[in-house]
Design a protein around this motif. Structure first.
Motif, PDB file in Angstrom:
ATOM      1  N   VAL A 249       0.843  -1.195   0.000  1.00  0.00           N
ATOM      2  CA  VAL A 249       0.000   0.000   0.000  1.00  0.00           C
ATOM      3  C   VAL A 249       0.880   1.248   0.000  1.00  0.00           C
ATOM      4  CG1 VAL A 249      -1.752   1.275   1.324  1.00  0.00           C
ATOM      5  CG2 VAL A 249      -1.843  -1.223   1.245  1.00  0.00           C
ATOM      6  N   GLY A 250       0.486   2.241  -0.790  1.00  0.00           N
ATOM      7  CA  GLY A 250       1.168   3.533  -0.758  1.00  0.00           C
ATOM      8  C   GLY A 250       0.196   4.596  -0.302  1.00  0.00           C
ATOM      9  N   ILE A 251       0.687   5.585   0.421  1.00  0.00           N
ATOM     10  CA  ILE A 251      -0.170   6.711   0.811  1.00  0.00           C
ATOM     11  C   ILE A 251       0.571   7.996   0.459  1.00  0.00           C
ATOM     12  CG2 ILE A 251       0.581   6.590   3.258  1.00  0.00           C
ATOM     13  CD1 ILE A 251      -2.300   7.601   3.967  1.00  0.00           C
ATOM     14  N   ILE A 252      -0.117   8.888  -0.247  1.00  0.00           N
ATOM     15  CA  ILE A 252       0.489  10.179  -0.613  1.00  0.00           C
ATOM     16  C   ILE A 252      -0.086  11.240   0.308  1.00  0.00           C
ATOM     17  CG2 ILE A 252       0.766  11.917  -2.423  1.00  0.00           C
ATOM     18  CD1 ILE A 252       0.641   9.752  -4.490  1.00  0.00           C
ATOM     19  N   GLY A 253       0.793  11.942   1.006  1.00  0.00           N
ATOM     20  CA  GLY A 253       0.353  12.985   1.929  1.00  0.00           C
ATOM     21  C   GLY A 253       0.690  12.610   3.357  1.00  0.00           C
ATOM     22  N   THR A 254       1.112  13.626   4.120  1.00  0.00           N
ATOM     23  CA  THR A 254       1.455  13.418   5.532  1.00  0.00           C
ATOM     24  C   THR A 254       0.873  14.546   6.384  1.00  0.00           C
ATOM     25  OG1 THR A 254       3.589  14.426   5.005  1.00  0.00           O
ATOM     26  CG2 THR A 254       3.551  12.025   5.200  1.00  0.00           C
ATOM     27  N   GLY A 255      -0.338  15.004   6.011  1.00  0.00           N
ATOM     28  CA  GLY A 255      -1.036  16.029   6.802  1.00  0.00           C
ATOM     29  C   GLY A 255      -1.796  15.383   7.961  1.00  0.00           C
ATOM     30  N   ALA A 256      -2.707  16.152   8.571  1.00  0.00           N
ATOM     31  CA  ALA A 256      -3.395  15.701   9.791  1.00  0.00           C
ATOM     32  C   ALA A 256      -4.166  14.399   9.572  1.00  0.00           C
ATOM     33  CB  ALA A 256      -4.329  16.800  10.286  1.00  0.00           C
ATOM     34  N   LEU A 437       2.676  -1.069  -6.252  1.00  0.00           N
ATOM     35  CA  LEU A 437       1.631  -1.044  -5.230  1.00  0.00           C
ATOM     36  C   LEU A 437       0.390  -1.814  -5.675  1.00  0.00           C
ATOM     37  CD1 LEU A 437       1.658   2.821  -4.600  1.00  0.00           C
ATOM     38  CD2 LEU A 437       2.807   1.093  -3.193  1.00  0.00           C
ATOM     39  N   ASP A 438      -0.316  -2.381  -4.680  1.00  0.00           N
ATOM     40  CA  ASP A 438      -1.652  -2.928  -4.955  1.00  0.00           C
ATOM     41  C   ASP A 438      -2.702  -1.847  -4.723  1.00  0.00           C
ATOM     42  OD1 ASP A 438      -0.825  -5.737  -5.279  1.00  0.00           O
ATOM     43  OD2 ASP A 438      -0.221  -5.516  -3.177  1.00  0.00           O
ATOM     44  N   CYS A 439      -2.404  -0.942  -3.792  1.00  0.00           N
ATOM     45  CA  CYS A 439      -3.403   0.052  -3.410  1.00  0.00           C
ATOM     46  C   CYS A 439      -2.722   1.401  -3.160  1.00  0.00           C
ATOM     47  CB  CYS A 439      -4.109  -0.432  -2.136  1.00  0.00           C
ATOM     48  SG  CYS A 439      -5.258   0.751  -1.431  1.00  0.00           S
TER      49      CYS A 439
END
Ligand code: NDP
Length: 605
Positions: A249-256, A437-439
């Motif tokens: 899994v990848g996540i873009i963004g590191t905000g709240a 990534l899968d997701c």
């Protein structure tokens, strides 16, 4: 001032060199400045439109179009709409209709149900109408399901379900001058009439995607955090994302938002890549259950007193006691200690600014020091340190986020301020390397600096058919952020030129009282229309522009983000800013205005 604290021992701060820090902050900001500002983001439409589908309602809802007439229509069923409804009911208004895009009340808390979602402004000041509803939050910082339940309780208490229209999106509002009514068109074919309209659309309402090349080409599963896909991930807002155990899994963004869901992702996935452009500041959270004895001991009126106390402190003011006593008020505690150390409180404005900056450096050194004490890999720890003044971005508070980067299945992909390069069929490219990534999860936030009508999703056509977009093409123009000339009987809530406080519902509450007062006065004075005068509007706009100049330097020096119009604070964004003398003063402007009693600056017909 009582400076006692029940917060855990502070992380030791080392001595720092203010000049070196100033230079480092400047370098970090410069890395992130880009000419496209707000234009870098992509609208969620076309092939991404399904990202905004409502996952919480059964498909196929239908109802007959409405053409009836209502006294007050409130657009938006979040805290703004709920507070407007509540204060209008208290003022004796019987005929109210709330229109809401979602399937229930809750607004932000209806949509944002991602794992870990919670509010890190203290629940005893954040949740509105606690005494009125007779509710005491279960913890110092409430989680999303409890906040959503409280939203529903407010609607029940003030009988706002009656006559409400859910799953209904306003498409435009048109003023009928002869009838002195607004005609409200919706995606359900409605053409309702209303004497008054309150627009409580919410400031962070329209989700956005990064405009990264190739964003449309990813073939795996993808969604935005504001519509978390539990059908794919499994689990719920408490975590337990069992569907991800064999997924990359990848996540873009590191905000709240990302800060709250990343610990749950880290626990669940086979491999997590966190793509970071700018690190958030992560302070201590220290959540705990509500002490029943303390709750019992509270005297009537405690809620407003606590909200006011918090609001004064986070606005840089002085109070004898810090009732909330947490990370938000900590920076002010530092400041007060420094002021009393230096000159016993008799500082010039320039010296005060210097001391504020030092207190900010000290606070951020503490935040950076905390990263070192938690994160074991040195390079990762360094990349997680924020180098900007604390209020350039939304400060975050979390006790598990940093530790997640010690997990063997979690990798921080730091893009050094540049953002990811490209999205491919298989995944994400950053710094020349492809991560398969899968997701892919977009924690990329919401539109803030774009046109108001684009964000609200509908246009207003006022007197002589003028649109609000046209009226505001060179900048927002209002009285008190609430009234716009040419648009009679409309009240704007929570927008530009009004007060801003980190405890956002506090502002909505003060505006709701104000609007309810004006609507009941209009009835008492048998007025058909209420509209701001040209002069009153011009004066308010000038005040906003002048006050914005005081913050211009601060925002220019900030790293880009939605607080400084993505690094482009200018004349227009100054005019579109919040009321620059702060929320304490703004609330006083409103209450003094009501006290004066002549509806100064409003024309009644
Ligand atoms: P934000 O706008 O705060 O964060 C968006 C994130 O996406 C940022 O980290 C941003 O980086 C990153 N990003 C954007 N484009 C790219 C790119 N091209 N490459 C890499 N990263 C990118 O949105 P959130 O949803 O996190 O939060 C919105 C607001 O909602 C908060 O500011 C807060 O007011 C509220 N909120 C409050 C919570 C609470 O009470 N705990 C919880 C969640 C939200 P960069 O910083 O570099 O722009």
């Amino acid at each position: 001032m009582t400076l006692t604290s029940d917060r855990p021992e502070k992380t030791a701060t080392s001595a720092f060199d203010p000049d070196a820090l100033r230079e480092k902050y400047r370098q970090e900001r410069d890395k992130r400045l880009r000419s496209d500002g707000n234009e870098q983001y992509q609208n969620i439409t076309g092939r991404f439109a399904h990202f905004l589908d409502d996952p919480y309602v059964a498909p196929g809802f239908e109802r007959a179009p409405l053409t009836d007439e209502i006294e007050v229509v409130v657009i938006g069923g979040g805290f703004g709409g709920l507070l407007a409804g509540a204060r209008l009911r208290e003022a004796g208004v019987k005929d109210i209709r709330l229109i809401e895009k979602g399937g229930d009340f809750g607004g932000t808390w209806y949509w944002n149900r991602y794992p870990g979602a919670a509010c890190d402004v203290e629940a005893y000041v954040y949740l509105p109408l606690l005494e009125e509803v007779g509710y005491m939050p279960t913890e110092k910082y409430a989680r999303a399901p409890e906040i959503l339940a409280h939203s529903r309780a407010i609607a029940e208490k003030y009988d706002l379900y009656t006559n409400a229209c859910f799953q209904t999106e306003v498409t435009d509002l048109r003023w009928d001058d002869k009838a002195a009514r607004w005609i409200i068109h919706t995606n359900r074919g409605d053409a309702m009439k209303a004497r008054f309209v309150c627009m409580a659309n919410g400031p962070l309402h329209r989700a956005k995607l990064p405009g990264i090349p190739g964003v449309e080409s990813f073939k795996g599963h993808a969604f935005h955090t504001s519509r978390w896909d539990y059908a794919y991930t499994g689990g719920d807002s408490n975590g337990g994302l069992t569907g991800l155990k064999d997924k990359r899994v990848g996540i873009i963004g590191t905000g709240a938002t990302a800060v709250q869901c990343i610990p749950h992702l880290g626990e669940a996935v086979q491999q997590l890549y966190v793509f970071q452009r700018t690190p958030s500041s992560i302070d201590v959270r220290n959540n705990r259950p509500t002490d029943p004895e303390w709750a019992e001991s509270l005297e009537p009126g405690w809620h407003q007193r606590r909200m006011d106390n918090f609001n004064v402190l986070v606005s840089g003011g002085f109070q004898d006691e810090d009732l909330v006593n947490d990370g938000w008020t900590d920076i002010i505690r530092n400041l007060l200690l420094r002021v009393s150390d230096e000159q016993g409180g008799t500082l010039s404005p320039e010296d005060l600014e210097r001391v504020m900056e030092l207190a900010d450096f000290e606070k951020m050194e503490q935040i950076r020091g905390r990263v070192d004490t938690v994160v074991t890999n040195e390079a990762t720890a360094e990349a997680l340190k924020p180098y900007y003044r604390q209020f350039c971005k939304r400060p975050c508070f979390h006790d598990e986020y940093l530790d997640t980067f010690n997990r063997p299945n979690v990798e921080l992909v730091d893009t050094k301020g540049k953002g990811v390069e490209r999205i491919t069929e298989k995944g994400v490219i950053a710094d020349g390397k492809e991560y398969e990534l899968d997701c892919l999860i977009y924690a990329t936030g919401f539109e803030v600096g774009t046109d108001y009508t684009r964000r609200s999703g509908y246009e207003l056509y006022g007197r002589d058919g003028q649109s609000l977009t046209d009226k505001w093409k060179d900048g927002v123009s209002t009285l008190h952020g609430i009234h716009a000339r040419g648009f009679p009987n409309v009240f704007i809530m929570g927008g530009s030129q009004s007060g801003f406080t980190v405890n956002f519902p506090h502002n909505l509450n003060e505006q709701s009282k104000h609007i309810a007062y004006i609507i009941s006065e209009a009835a008492a004075r048998q007025a058909r229309t209420v509209e701001t005068s040209k002069d009153a509007e011009e004066n308010w706009v000038n005040t906003i522009i002048q006050l914005a100049q005081l913050r211009q330097k601060f925002f220019e020096e900030c790293t880009p983000g939605y607080y400084n119009n993505e690094g482009k604070p200018g004349e227009r964004s100054g005019q579109n800013a919040w009321y620059g003398a702060g929320p304490v003063e703004y609330f006083k402007v409103l209450s003094d205005w009501r006290e004066e009693g002549s509806l100064k600056g409003l024309e009644l017909s």
